[in-house]
Scaffold this active site. Structure first.
Site, PDB file in Angstrom:
ATOM      1  N   SER A  99       3.931  32.419  12.952  1.00 14.51           N
ATOM      2  CA  SER A  99       5.209  31.930  13.490  1.00 14.51           C
ATOM      3  C   SER A  99       4.924  30.649  14.250  1.00 14.51           C
ATOM      4  CB  SER A  99       5.843  32.973  14.420  1.00 14.51           C
ATOM      5  OG  SER A  99       6.185  34.126  13.699  1.00 14.51           O
ATOM      6  N   LYS A 174      12.753  32.420  11.414  1.00 15.88           N
ATOM      7  CA  LYS A 174      12.010  33.234  12.386  1.00 15.88           C
ATOM      8  C   LYS A 174      12.350  32.839  13.811  1.00 15.88           C
ATOM      9  CE  LYS A 174       9.184  36.154  14.196  1.00 15.88           C
ATOM     10  NZ  LYS A 174       7.749  36.240  13.974  1.00 15.88           N
ATOM     11  N   LYS A 242       5.998  31.740  23.424  1.00 14.44           N
ATOM     12  CA  LYS A 242       5.624  30.730  22.441  1.00 14.44           C
ATOM     13  C   LYS A 242       6.756  30.473  21.457  1.00 14.44           C
ATOM     14  CE  LYS A 242       3.608  31.902  18.807  1.00 14.44           C
ATOM     15  NZ  LYS A 242       3.928  32.233  17.387  1.00 14.44           N
TER      16      LYS A 242
END
Length: 302
Positions: A99, A174, A242
């Site tokens: 990701s 995502k 993140k």
């Protein structure tokens, strides 16, 4: 079309990557792996070929899969002197299931395509349980041709497999997923904290809400963690931080305001500042509890 018996390179044998690689081996594929530490037992059982460099993995495999923590890790594995790109030959495929940044992904894809190879970004949702059980949701960006060729590999890893669009679009999906998850955690945390401080039993409130329009996977799973105070990570706060950094930086680049995403990130930042970067992301509730000077399991003062 991809069939069993392919040579699969797998780089990134962590919590997610190890069971994913093992599932590919169970599907009949031959593994070529590189890891900085000991090969996990679940992968070692498949008797993979252990390569010394990422270049060596790419030279040996037909398809190279990456499952790495962040954008700089993917860049290094792909493009360092002994990286994947140095070992590729025309006709091979690189699949990044990490990701990472959608913007960087588009740049990576072009560089790999310029070598005569295919590049797919295919981040996943479903956590460690989904990785072990091969029930991941997989969001794919890249050409229709490449997607069709490797779809049987995805089918060995997940159940909900969607080609979203071109390179980078899988990563965009995502990021959108992580925005929704973070904001749902925040909403559930606020609701349970409000209910508990008002004197209601948060477990019974959760049970009541599960039958209505507020029902969600977050209310089912994460609310129970908040009530039971079980914050051992299924998905660590630092990883969700993140992902929200990716959301906020990408939004800034395209001129979109994400005010509630920013709020969720600040709550994660507060948890991290209190030693919680390794907590499960349901631990976001602790930041709200700190502000309220009240925990969901407490009894309100009369």
């Amino acid at each position: 079309m991809a069939t069993s018996g392919q040579k699969i390179g797998f780089i990134g044998l962590g919590i997610m990557g190890a069971p994913m690689a093992a599932n590919l081996a169970k599907a009949g594929h031959t593994l070529f792996v590189r890891t900085r530490s000991k090969v996990p037992a679940v992968v070692a059982e498949a008797k993979p070929t252990i390569c010394k460099t990422n270049k060596e993995v790419a030279a040996a495999a037909d398809v190279v899969i990456l499952m790495l923590p962040d954008t700089p890790d993917v860049a290094a594995v792909l493009f360092d002197d002994d990286g994947v790109a140095a070992g590729l030959s025309k006709g091979k495929t690189v699949i990044d299931m990490s990701s990472i940044s959608p913007i960087s992904t588009k740049e990576f894809a072009k560089r790999i395509q310029d070598l005569g190879c295919e590049y797919l970004d295919a981040p996943v949702s479903g956590g460690e349980v989904g990785a072990r059980n091969a029930t991941l949701s997989i969001m794919v960006g890249g050409s229709e041709t490449a997607f069709a060729q490797v779809k049987p590999l995805f089918e060995a890893l997940g159940k909900n497999i969607t080609r979203v669009g071109e390179a980078g679009d899988g990563q965009t999906a995502k990021v959108a997923n992580q925005i929704i998850v973070a904001l749902n955690i925040e909403a559930v945390a606020e609701a349970l904290l409000f209910a508990a401080k008002a004197g209601a039993d948060p477990a019974k409130v959760r049970q009541a809400l599960m039958g209505g329009f507020a029902s969600s996977k977050i209310l089912e799973v994460h609310a129970e963690r908040m009530i039971n105070r079980t914050f051992d990570p299924g998905f660590r706060i630092e990883l969700h931080q993140k992902d929200l950094n990716l959301a906020l930086s990408s939004a800034r680049a395209i001129g979109v305001s994400l005010p509630n995403t920013a709020t969720a990130q600040e709550l994660f930042n507060s948890c991290s500042a209190h030693g919680g970067k390794g907590w499960d992301h349901s631990g976001m509730v602790r930041a709200l509890e700190t502000m309220a000077d009240f925990q969901i399991g407490d009894k309100p003062k009369s």
